[in-house]
Design an enzyme around this catalytic site. Sequence first.
Site, short mmCIF file in Angstrom:
data_model
loop_
_atom_site.label_atom_id
_atom_site.label_comp_id
_atom_site.label_asym_id
_atom_site.label_seq_id
_atom_site.Cartn_x
_atom_site.Cartn_y
_atom_site.Cartn_z
N CYS A 149 0.91 -1.36 -0.11
CA CYS A 149 -0.05 -0.05 -0.12
C CYS A 149 0.90 1.25 -0.15
CB CYS A 149 -0.71 0.05 1.28
SG CYS A 149 -0.15 -0.24 2.96
N ASP A 180 -7.55 5.62 -1.77
CA ASP A 180 -7.07 4.45 -0.76
C ASP A 180 -6.51 3.37 -1.90
OD1 ASP A 180 -6.75 2.31 0.79
OD2 ASP A 180 -9.13 2.51 1.77
N HIS A 182 -6.20 0.41 -1.14
CA HIS A 182 -6.37 -0.95 -0.80
C HIS A 182 -7.55 -1.64 -1.59
CE1 HIS A 182 -4.26 1.13 2.76
NE2 HIS A 182 -3.87 -0.28 2.71
#
Length: 504
Positions: free
Chosen positions: A142, A319, A321
């Site tokens: 990430c 994000d 993820h």
Amino acid sequence: MTVVSSESLTTETVDSSTAETHLCDQPSEGQLPSESATEATPDLSGITVQVVNTLREWYVLASDSISSLLEGRLMQEPSRDLWLLGKHYELADQADEQQSTWAGGYPTEVIRDFSRLIWCTYRSQYPPIAPSAFTTDAGWGCMLRAGQTLLAQALQLHHFGREWLFDWDSFLEEDVHRRQQYIGVVKQFFDDYSSSSTFSIHRMASLGNKFEGKDIGQWFGPYGTAAIIRELAQKSDHELSIYTTTDGVVYLADICEPDFKPTLILVATMLGIDRVNPVYYPFIQASLTLPQSAGIAGGRPSSALYFAGFQGDALIYLDPHFTRPATTHRQDDAYTQSDLATYSCNTPRRIALGRLDPCMVFGYYCGTLESLIDLRCRIDLLGDDGMKTIMSFENGNAPNAQTHILASSAYCPTSPETSAAVSTGGALSDSSGLLVRLPQSQPPSPNGSDEDGSILVNSSDVGVGGDDGGGDDGESDRLGQSKSESDELVLEEDASEDEWVTDL
């Protein structure tokens, strides 16, 4: 039509460990995804991946809502001031607007701007990252993806500037050129070892051991990520120069010599122990109002994010993820808009400043020498107004770098009136009002003049503008600070021949 028509957010595989880990920490072996589990990821069916991604999205929304409720923010009136990479939006009350002009809680102009951001996420089903057998970075990549996202915005600023639009299906020469440029930027983050994939997860993860002592499959931190980006740019003789600092000091001679090149400055820092010290909140927000801002790669503990703006006391983020299939190369770059749709997002998320991990990387893109000078002035003014900043500028070379000849400086754009006032002392300016002489900068003495004869110029005569050096009457409002009329900048009156650096 904008370059991308974004799709709804879908998300990553949830990490196997729920323990909260500092972004700067190296997780224990028990916290790392096993290689055998990672190898199985490409075999998951599309339906399973969609379910996992949807669960992740629900989890993020639920956790953010619960945190907002506990912190008392859910019932607060949201701020009407929103900033996105140096651009300000003043939001009207949604009740006063037609419903058709809002999407996801934001006006369509905000969503359109947000969807231009290149979104780098977890990928799967790509060639193994040698010498490991990993075919996905879900669960460990990430921070590398957040670093890619920051770099991608800098490349867009480099090629397109802050405002850009083009019709993907148009055959007009300008649209075709911009489409090819956009494809060229995105291809640099494709997941393989091809020559065009300069900043692929494969190349970045392979350098982890050199710069951060991390093996492929381990979580990376902000410091190592910044160093890896710099190394890959140097090896490829990239169009951007990458300058990194871990102590917050930017040595201008290292950037400007022998010749200035468009530069992305990466400031890796730690702004607290477990959480960000609140004294840095104003600078984090002010940083995202600067025209040079390429965003911030940071996150919450154990979960890296990319921050592009803020609204009130909450940062707006992308994000990483979210696991998507790797994009395959097409002959002659014959990509359609839908082929690259997973590199765009049209759903802004927010996170409170109090929930941030203290480790982060600030990015600033300076395409010209004037932009670099302007960045220094803006950062200096923030400090002069009492804000706790995370970076400073020095005129020479870094102590561990090769020494070059460059005069020390008090970089500052000035108004034409100020330039004329000091020109009799030897300071000249170009048509934009930018001083090109780099004199010695020293603190002013209490009597209103420097001990060596420097003259003091009131900051009300000094405009902090963009590349054109023009003043900006709204600067103090944007940064949330008020400028005192007594603020002063020091300009050297006497200059010798060897203090002239360039003729802009």
